[in-house]
Motif scaffolding. Sequence first.
Motif, PDB file in Angstrom:
ATOM      1  N   SER A  53       0.814  -1.217   0.000  1.00 29.14           N
ATOM      2  CA  SER A  53       0.000   0.000   0.000  1.00 29.14           C
ATOM      3  C   SER A  53       0.849   1.269   0.000  1.00 29.14           C
ATOM      4  O   SER A  53       0.332   2.365  -0.200  1.00 29.14           O
ATOM      5  N   GLY A  54       2.125   1.101   0.257  1.00 29.20           N
ATOM      6  CA  GLY A  54       3.029   2.249   0.293  1.00 29.20           C
ATOM      7  C   GLY A  54       3.189   2.880   1.654  1.00 29.20           C
ATOM      8  O   GLY A  54       3.826   3.924   1.784  1.00 29.20           O
ATOM      9  N   LYS A  64      19.639   6.382   3.316  1.00 30.71           N
ATOM     10  CA  LYS A  64      18.622   6.863   4.253  1.00 30.71           C
ATOM     11  C   LYS A  64      18.780   8.363   4.485  1.00 30.71           C
ATOM     12  O   LYS A  64      19.883   8.853   4.712  1.00 30.71           O
ATOM     13  N   GLY A  65      17.659   9.068   4.387  1.00 34.14           N
ATOM     14  CA  GLY A  65      17.691  10.519   4.563  1.00 34.14           C
ATOM     15  C   GLY A  65      17.936  11.279   3.282  1.00 34.14           C
ATOM     16  O   GLY A  65      17.736  12.503   3.235  1.00 34.14           O
ATOM     17  N   ARG A  66      18.368  10.595   2.234  1.00 36.34           N
ATOM     18  CA  ARG A  66      18.619  11.250   0.939  1.00 36.34           C
ATOM     19  C   ARG A  66      17.654  10.768  -0.142  1.00 36.34           C
ATOM     20  O   ARG A  66      17.285  11.535  -1.034  1.00 36.34           O
ATOM     21  N   PHE A  67      17.282   9.504  -0.086  1.00 35.82           N
ATOM     22  CA  PHE A  67      16.402   8.905  -1.092  1.00 35.82           C
ATOM     23  C   PHE A  67      15.031   8.650  -0.485  1.00 35.82           C
ATOM     24  O   PHE A  67      14.911   8.332   0.701  1.00 35.82           O
ATOM     25  N   THR A  68      14.006   8.747  -1.326  1.00 35.76           N
ATOM     26  CA  THR A  68      12.639   8.450  -0.906  1.00 35.76           C
ATOM     27  C   THR A  68      11.970   7.573  -1.944  1.00 35.76           C
ATOM     28  O   THR A  68      11.927   7.936  -3.126  1.00 35.76           O
ATOM     29  N   ILE A  69      11.461   6.440  -1.506  1.00 34.53           N
ATOM     30  CA  ILE A  69      10.704   5.565  -2.392  1.00 34.53           C
ATOM     31  C   ILE A  69       9.220   5.815  -2.163  1.00 34.53           C
ATOM     32  O   ILE A  69       8.780   6.022  -1.025  1.00 34.53           O
ATOM     33  N   SER A  70       8.469   5.817  -3.247  1.00 34.86           N
ATOM     34  CA  SER A  70       7.024   5.997  -3.154  1.00 34.86           C
ATOM     35  C   SER A  70       6.375   5.237  -4.292  1.00 34.86           C
ATOM     36  O   SER A  70       7.048   4.795  -5.220  1.00 34.86           O
ATOM     37  N   ARG A  71       5.063   5.097  -4.213  1.00 37.56           N
ATOM     38  CA  ARG A  71       4.346   4.390  -5.269  1.00 37.56           C
ATOM     39  C   ARG A  71       2.975   5.015  -5.468  1.00 37.56           C
ATOM     40  O   ARG A  71       2.387   5.562  -4.537  1.00 37.56           O
ATOM     41  N   ASN A  73      -0.361   3.462  -6.843  1.00 41.54           N
ATOM     42  CA  ASN A  73      -1.011   2.227  -7.312  1.00 41.54           C
ATOM     43  C   ASN A  73      -2.028   2.504  -8.417  1.00 41.54           C
ATOM     44  O   ASN A  73      -2.339   1.619  -9.204  1.00 41.54           O
ATOM     45  N   GLY A  74      -2.532   3.712  -8.474  1.00 41.66           N
ATOM     46  CA  GLY A  74      -3.454   4.064  -9.556  1.00 41.66           C
ATOM     47  C   GLY A  74      -2.755   4.175 -10.899  1.00 41.66           C
ATOM     48  O   GLY A  74      -3.373   3.993 -11.952  1.00 41.66           O
ATOM     49  N   LYS A  75      -1.446   4.461 -10.853  1.00 42.12           N
ATOM     50  CA  LYS A  75      -0.668   4.601 -12.087  1.00 42.12           C
ATOM     51  C   LYS A  75       0.283   3.425 -12.304  1.00 42.12           C
ATOM     52  O   LYS A  75       1.082   3.446 -13.239  1.00 42.12           O
ATOM     53  N   ASN A  76       0.215   2.428 -11.415  1.00 42.46           N
ATOM     54  CA  ASN A  76       1.102   1.259 -11.531  1.00 42.46           C
ATOM     55  C   ASN A  76       2.570   1.666 -11.616  1.00 42.46           C
ATOM     56  O   ASN A  76       3.343   1.111 -12.417  1.00 42.46           O
ATOM     57  N   THR A  77       2.962   2.612 -10.799  1.00 45.84           N
ATOM     58  CA  THR A  77       4.312   3.164 -10.893  1.00 45.84           C
ATOM     59  C   THR A  77       4.933   3.314  -9.507  1.00 45.84           C
ATOM     60  O   THR A  77       4.252   3.715  -8.555  1.00 45.84           O
ATOM     61  N   VAL A  78       6.215   3.006  -9.433  1.00 48.98           N
ATOM     62  CA  VAL A  78       6.999   3.243  -8.228  1.00 48.98           C
ATOM     63  C   VAL A  78       8.083   4.254  -8.575  1.00 48.98           C
ATOM     64  O   VAL A  78       8.579   4.274  -9.698  1.00 48.98           O
ATOM     65  N   TYR A  79       8.403   5.087  -7.597  1.00 47.68           N
ATOM     66  CA  TYR A  79       9.361   6.161  -7.806  1.00 47.68           C
ATOM     67  C   TYR A  79      10.523   6.056  -6.816  1.00 47.68           C
ATOM     68  O   TYR A  79      10.379   5.506  -5.727  1.00 47.68           O
TER      69      TYR A  79
END
Length: 122
Positions: A53-54, A64-71, A73-79
């Motif tokens: 669910s993210g 850690k502290g520099r990179f951020t992962i997110s997603r 689900n409506g666009k089927n994309t992870v960033y």
Amino acid sequence: VQLQASGGGLVQAGGSLRLSCAASERTFSEYVMAWFRQAPGKEREFVAAISWSGNIAYYADSVKGRFTISRDNGKNTVYLEMNSLKPEDTAVYYCAADPGPPSRDARSYDYWGQGTLVTVSS
């Protein structure tokens, strides 16, 4: 699941980039997503992972502290938002997917994108 990573490029140290990984799977929300990277002459290493669910994210200590992962689900994309980039972040970045559970072990992931090259100049 087919994964298509994009967003890599050349950036100066201290700069930022955002990587994207689009998935073909309609049930994208049923997959844990992760980013790994592989520098020349080195083994593939874990960067970040995100729950279905993210709401939970996991990071390597080095980012850690520099990179951020997110997603989305409506666009089927992870960033992967990458800030304060360092020359040692230079690598080919791969997105990966698996039904789960979240893991830092590349062997746990069944599906991989083709990779996108990030080069950080000093």
